[in-house]
Design an enzyme around this catalytic site. Structure first.
Site, PDB file in Angstrom:
ATOM      1  N   HIS A  89       0.875  -1.178   0.000  1.00 52.36           N
ATOM      2  CA  HIS A  89       0.000   0.000   0.000  1.00 52.36           C
ATOM      3  C   HIS A  89       0.913   1.229   0.000  1.00 52.36           C
ATOM      4  CE1 HIS A  89      -2.799   2.938   1.826  1.00 52.36           C
ATOM      5  NE2 HIS A  89      -3.775   2.134   1.460  1.00 52.36           N
ATOM      6  N   ASP A 117       3.111  -4.514   7.918  1.00 46.23           N
ATOM      7  CA  ASP A 117       1.871  -3.762   7.736  1.00 46.23           C
ATOM      8  C   ASP A 117       0.734  -4.783   7.822  1.00 46.23           C
ATOM      9  OD1 ASP A 117      -0.428  -2.674   6.705  1.00 46.23           O
ATOM     10  OD2 ASP A 117       0.514  -1.778   4.946  1.00 46.23           O
ATOM     11  N   GLN A 125      -4.493  -5.346   6.628  1.00 48.13           N
ATOM     12  CA  GLN A 125      -5.462  -6.271   6.018  1.00 48.13           C
ATOM     13  C   GLN A 125      -5.402  -7.658   6.638  1.00 48.13           C
ATOM     14  OE1 GLN A 125      -7.787  -5.465   3.890  1.00 48.13           O
ATOM     15  NE2 GLN A 125      -7.092  -3.384   3.435  1.00 48.13           N
ATOM     16  N   LYS A 181     -10.539  -1.252   9.989  1.00 50.14           N
ATOM     17  CA  LYS A 181     -10.671  -2.444   9.131  1.00 50.14           C
ATOM     18  C   LYS A 181     -10.992  -3.667   9.991  1.00 50.14           C
ATOM     19  CE  LYS A 181      -7.261  -0.395   6.099  1.00 50.14           C
ATOM     20  NZ  LYS A 181      -7.973   0.063   4.910  1.00 50.14           N
ATOM     21  N   CYS A 219      -4.733   2.526  -3.664  1.00 50.88           N
ATOM     22  CA  CYS A 219      -3.500   3.052  -3.041  1.00 50.88           C
ATOM     23  C   CYS A 219      -2.358   2.055  -3.203  1.00 50.88           C
ATOM     24  CB  CYS A 219      -3.698   3.376  -1.561  1.00 50.88           C
ATOM     25  SG  CYS A 219      -4.853   4.701  -1.281  1.00 50.88           S
TER      26      CYS A 219
HETATM   27  N1  PMP Z   1      -1.792  -0.825   4.534  1.00 55.28           N
HETATM   28  C1  PMP Z   1      -2.728  -1.562   3.951  1.00 55.28           C
HETATM   29  C2  PMP Z   1      -2.372  -2.935   3.465  1.00 55.28           C
HETATM   30  C3  PMP Z   1      -4.009  -1.053   3.813  1.00 55.28           C
HETATM   31  O1  PMP Z   1      -4.960  -1.789   3.222  1.00 55.28           O
HETATM   32  C4  PMP Z   1      -4.296   0.234   4.286  1.00 55.28           C
HETATM   33  C5  PMP Z   1      -5.682   0.847   4.144  1.00 55.28           C
HETATM   34  N2  PMP Z   1      -6.251   0.685   2.880  1.00 55.28           N
HETATM   35  C6  PMP Z   1      -3.287   0.954   4.908  1.00 55.28           C
HETATM   36  C7  PMP Z   1      -2.048   0.391   5.012  1.00 55.28           C
HETATM   37  C8  PMP Z   1      -3.516   2.318   5.452  1.00 55.28           C
HETATM   38  O2  PMP Z   1      -4.363   2.271   6.547  1.00 55.28           O
HETATM   39  P1  PMP Z   1      -4.942   3.613   7.184  1.00 55.28           P
HETATM   40  O3  PMP Z   1      -5.516   4.400   6.053  1.00 55.28           O
HETATM   41  O4  PMP Z   1      -5.976   3.130   8.147  1.00 55.28           O
HETATM   42  O5  PMP Z   1      -3.804   4.297   7.850  1.00 55.28           O
END
Ligand code: PMP
Length: 423
Positions: free
Chosen positions: A140, A217, A220, A243, A381
């Site tokens: 991401h 990270d 997910q 999430k 993203c």
């Molecule tokens: N890493 C991953 C794998 C994600 O899916 C996301 C959110 N789409 C993020 C980071 C960022 O999370 P947040 O917007 O809650 O900071």
């Protein structure tokens, strides 16, 4: 098979069904029971944000209605109660991911802030020009951009582990990237755009063999997998509440205490200091050193209740349920002519990204919306991942613990309309 073995098997099946009754689960989520454009809502955008059960919503209302006050600084009753609830949430998080102690849990705004914290603090404390940070090709943006900023600021070298055509990490290439200058491997546990589950335990083992630290990270992963940070053997783990069926505005950075406590503060302000004079400041130990200012108190309570909720259902039961939905959806979608699934790794969480011949993902998303089906369309993203698969966007159905096979059928019906329109 003996009769008693058969009985045991039947009982086991019945138990897991009792443990996970999806209709009962759905009743816990008020938002799901509505129509969108006259159609029952089918919410398949859980990868972006999952919905909150009634228990989470009620717990947050209860804070505002009965004991809302700032934490840590007050001697009065309400402040002590909100401090207990806030610190209690920290303990729930620690138990949830099997951290060695609640002192290893830093509350941040979300995964993004947690990763930026590590990039900034770890970067300042431990990285020198020429040191290497390794990420993967399916990150991401929040696990790419902070490292690019650090590269531009501090002269580190950023290396990228390739992925194959199915979306699996290429482990041989990873082994070759590791070397004496590798200081950190920052990688996703589950890829948000294509669903790949990364073998992080093995990734960590190999990184540690060259003396590098490992940041995962887990945005997910925590909604789908039972995460045990000690068993995974990693050094930092980041995730977001929203999430995980909790509210927005709060997330977690877990770090091994010695390592976390060796990092300099990320932001300065109230609540993170031991003593301040006009000349200098002394800082508290981790985790408070990283929590400058008033934290997201109510949201922490909500996150704690979300954790109670998924724990009561059982992550293994959730994973089994979602696995069934993923297999069903994969089979159904594969049968749609002109539809191509992007990301077909062997080990996947309940995320299906796809394209359709002749229809842009935004068109797919817009038509599906009119049928009550909420999916995400875009680059998620994860533009480098899209580039890797030669597409600029996909439509993505991401499933949660309350989704059903009937909802997959409704998705497929919607896709038939897309075909009619664009076919
Ligand atoms: N890493 C991953 C794998 C994600 O899916 C996301 C959110 N789409 C993020 C980071 C960022 O999370 P947040 O917007 O809650 O900071």
């Amino acid at each position: 098979m003996s009769d008693s073995m058969k009985t045991a098997e039947v009982l086991e099946g019945a138990n897991s069904m009792l443990a996970f009754d999806v209709e009962r689960v759905r009743a816990d989520f008020p938002i799901l029971h509505q129509e969108i454009y006259g159609q029952p809502l089918v919410y398949l955008d859980n990868g972006a944000s999952a919905q909150c059960p009634r228990a989470v919503i009620d717990s947050m209302s209860e804070v505002y209605e009965t004991y809302y006050a700032n934490v840590h600084r007050g001697v009065h009753y309400l402040s002590q109660r909100s401090t207990d609830a806030f610190e209690g949430a920290r303990e729930k998080v620690a138990r949830f991911i099997n951290a060695a102690s609640a002192d290893e849990i830093v509350f941040a705004r979300g995964t993004t802030e947690a990763i930026n914290l590590v990039a900034d603090s770890f970067g300042r404390a431990f990285l020198e020009p020429g040191d290497e940070v390794i990420i993967s090709h399916m990150e991401h943006h929040s696990n790419i951009v902070p490292w690019q900023l650090l590269r531009d600021r501090a002269g580190i070298v950023l290396k990228v582990i390739p992925i194959d055509d199915s979306g699996n990490l290429v482990m041989e290439a990873y082994r070759e990237l590791l070397g004496p200058r590798t200081k950190l491997v920052a990688i996703t546990h589950v890829a948000n755009s294509i669903g790949t589950i990364v073998p992080v335990k093995e990734v960590a083992r190999l990184a540690h063999a060259v003396g590098a630290k490992v940041l995962i990270d887990g945005a997910q992963a925590v909604p789908h997998l039972q995460v045990d940070v000690q068993d995974l053997g990693v050094d930092f783990y980041a995730f977001s509440s929203h999430k995980l069926y909790g509210p927005t505005g709060i997330g977690v950075l877990w770090g091994r205490f010695d390592l976390l406590n060796a990092l300099p503060p990320y932001q300065g302000g109230g609540d993170m200091i031991q003593r301040v004079t006009l000349e200098k400041s002394e800082f508290k130990a981790a985790p408070h050193r990283f929590e400058a200012g008033t934290p997201a108190i109510v949201e922490a309570v909500g996150l704690g209740v979300a954790i109670d909720y998924v724990t009561a259902l059982g992550l293994d039961n959730i994973a089994a349920h979602e696995h069934g939905i993923l297999a069903y959806a994969t089979a159904k979608l594969s049968a749609v002519e002109g539809l191509e699934i992007v990301g077909t790794a062997e080990d996947k969480a309940a995320i299906v990204s796809f394209t359709m011949l002749g229809a842009h993902p935004h068109d797919i998303g817009t038509i599906l919306d009119r049928t009550g089906v909420a999916v995400r369309a875009g680059h998620h993203c994860a533009e480098p991942t899209m580039d890797r698969f030669g597409v600029d966007a996909t439509a993505r159905a991401s499933f949660g613990l309350y989704n059903t096979r009937e909802e997959v059928d409704q998705l497929v019906e919607g896709l038939m309309l897309v075909k009619e329109f664009f076919g």
